[in-house]
Each structure stands twice: as C-alpha cells, then as structure tokens.
Design a protein around this motif. Sequence first.
Motif, PDB file in Angstrom:
ATOM      1  N   ARG A 147      40.659   6.348  82.738  1.00 41.13           N
ATOM      2  CA  ARG A 147      41.995   6.092  83.271  1.00 41.13           C
ATOM      3  C   ARG A 147      42.328   7.057  84.404  1.00 41.13           C
ATOM      4  O   ARG A 147      42.838   6.649  85.454  1.00 41.13           O
ATOM      5  N   TRP A 187      40.339  17.032  68.933  1.00 38.53           N
ATOM      6  CA  TRP A 187      41.384  16.180  69.513  1.00 38.53           C
ATOM      7  C   TRP A 187      41.301  16.244  71.049  1.00 38.53           C
ATOM      8  O   TRP A 187      41.417  15.217  71.731  1.00 38.53           O
ATOM      9  N   TRP A 210      48.145  16.366  75.817  1.00 35.71           N
ATOM     10  CA  TRP A 210      48.758  15.271  75.054  1.00 35.71           C
ATOM     11  C   TRP A 210      49.949  14.692  75.823  1.00 35.71           C
ATOM     12  O   TRP A 210      50.167  13.486  75.852  1.00 35.71           O
ATOM     13  N   LYS A 221      48.364  13.540  79.631  1.00 35.54           N
ATOM     14  CA  LYS A 221      47.180  12.673  79.583  1.00 35.54           C
ATOM     15  C   LYS A 221      46.287  12.851  80.816  1.00 35.54           C
ATOM     16  O   LYS A 221      45.474  11.985  81.129  1.00 35.54           O
ATOM     17  N   LYS A 252      38.427  14.178  72.140  1.00 38.90           N
ATOM     18  CA  LYS A 252      38.767  12.762  71.997  1.00 38.90           C
ATOM     19  C   LYS A 252      39.649  12.309  73.172  1.00 38.90           C
ATOM     20  O   LYS A 252      39.435  11.245  73.754  1.00 38.90           O
ATOM     21  N   MET A 253      40.653  13.152  73.536  1.00 34.54           N
ATOM     22  CA  MET A 253      41.547  12.805  74.654  1.00 34.54           C
ATOM     23  C   MET A 253      40.773  12.777  75.967  1.00 34.54           C
ATOM     24  O   MET A 253      40.989  11.909  76.806  1.00 34.54           O
ATOM     25  N   LYS A 254      39.849  13.736  76.128  1.00 36.46           N
ATOM     26  CA  LYS A 254      39.031  13.778  77.357  1.00 36.46           C
ATOM     27  C   LYS A 254      38.250  12.473  77.514  1.00 36.46           C
ATOM     28  O   LYS A 254      38.247  11.869  78.592  1.00 36.46           O
ATOM     29  N   ILE A 255      37.614  12.029  76.424  1.00 35.26           N
ATOM     30  CA  ILE A 255      36.805  10.804  76.468  1.00 35.26           C
ATOM     31  C   ILE A 255      37.697   9.576  76.664  1.00 35.26           C
ATOM     32  O   ILE A 255      37.398   8.701  77.470  1.00 35.26           O
ATOM     33  N   LYS A 256      38.846   9.558  75.977  1.00 39.31           N
ATOM     34  CA  LYS A 256      39.753   8.407  76.019  1.00 39.31           C
ATOM     35  C   LYS A 256      40.418   8.233  77.391  1.00 39.31           C
ATOM     36  O   LYS A 256      40.529   7.118  77.901  1.00 39.31           O
ATOM     37  N   TYR A 257      40.901   9.335  77.972  1.00 38.51           N
ATOM     38  CA  TYR A 257      41.670   9.238  79.216  1.00 38.51           C
ATOM     39  C   TYR A 257      40.829   9.457  80.467  1.00 38.51           C
ATOM     40  O   TYR A 257      41.336   9.358  81.575  1.00 38.51           O
ATOM     41  N   HIS A 258      39.552   9.762  80.295  1.00 42.59           N
ATOM     42  CA  HIS A 258      38.676  10.080  81.429  1.00 42.59           C
ATOM     43  C   HIS A 258      38.635   8.938  82.443  1.00 42.59           C
ATOM     44  O   HIS A 258      38.913   9.127  83.621  1.00 42.59           O
TER      45      HIS A 258
END
Lengths: 99, 99
Positions: free
Chosen positions: A88, A77, A29, A32, A80-86
């Motif tokens: 980037r 969570w 978190w 990122k 979700k972060m893995k998919i969201k920041y992957h």
Amino acid sequence: MQFNPAEYVGLTAGALTTAAYLPQVYKTWRTKAVGDISLIMYSAMTLGVFLWFVYGVLLRAPAVIIANGASLMLVGWMLKMKIKYHGRDRAKKREPKLP
Amino acid sequence: MQFNPAEYVGLTAGALTTAAYLPQVYKTWRTKAVGDISLIMYSAMTLGVFLWFVYGVLLRAPAVIIANGASLMLVGWMLKMKIKYHGRDRAKKREPKLP
C-alpha cells in the motif's frame, strides 16, 4: 520456576526494553506508514526475541520469559504491519502528485 | 559460569537482537542527524539493557552478559550521539534556507 531477587532486576530491565518499542508501534499503527521501517531489522528482531523467549523457558528464568513474551507481541505486530502495509505504501508513492 | 546447551540458543538470540541495532547506529554515525531519534526511547533502552547485563551477572548466564554487553555499547553510543549532535541538529534547522 526459580524466583530469586535477581528476577526483580530482570523484570525492571524487561519493562524498560519492552516499553521502548511502544512509541514506534503506536506511530506505525496510527500512520500505517512503513516505508522507513526496515524489514530485515524487524525480521531479525522477531526471530531474536523469539529465541530469547525459548532461552528463558530452557533456563526457567521468569523475567526472560515475561519480558520477551511481551516484546515478541510488539515486534511481531510491527513485522505484520510492515508486511501488510508495504504494498500500500509503495503504491501510494507511485501515484502522481495532484496540484 | 554455567555453560549448558541453552547458552547457544541465547547467543544466537543475542547475535540477532544486537545486530538489529547496527543499521541505525551506522546511519546516525554517518549522517549525524538525530532529529528523529527519541531521547526518551534511547534513555530507557540504555538503562534497560544495562539492567539486563546486571541480571546476567547475578544469574551467571554467559549469553545474557555477552549479548547485553554488546548491545549496551551500541545503544549507549546512540544515546551519546543523540546528546552530542542534538544542539547542532536544532541549530541547523533554525538557519534560513539559502537559494
């Protein structure tokens, strides 16, 4: 709901195994950075913990429901972060290094 | 032992959450690099999984016993490798880099 003394053992177990995810969730978190996080591992973990939750409901075992409900939020969570920041994270690695 | 259909959900859940540890165990066994492995996390995890195993025995829930018995071997092995290779890993970091 059956609440027998074994549930205290289960709740202590659940507090420990759920708490063990916290440092990873906090680190991800904060930074990122998800490059070293395994998508397959967290997909398997999220589905597995969800099924433990279902199992707890079927068996009416409070400790299993509470512990896996809490773990599900944390591993979900992470996923979700893995998919969201992957994307980037990958884009950042492709950038040329400036002197 | 009571074996009701819910146990199949539990065994699938257990297969997934136990399998999720395998890549980490394999990586640590192969590289013997434990510098980034958290001693506190694996200590909490080992104790937590052991208590889940006890909980499964108290509740006579086969899926909980089997899944956490298997997980206990993996997280216990991780903890053992962390303790065994910890000093070696630190010593290596103190060595001066040769050209």
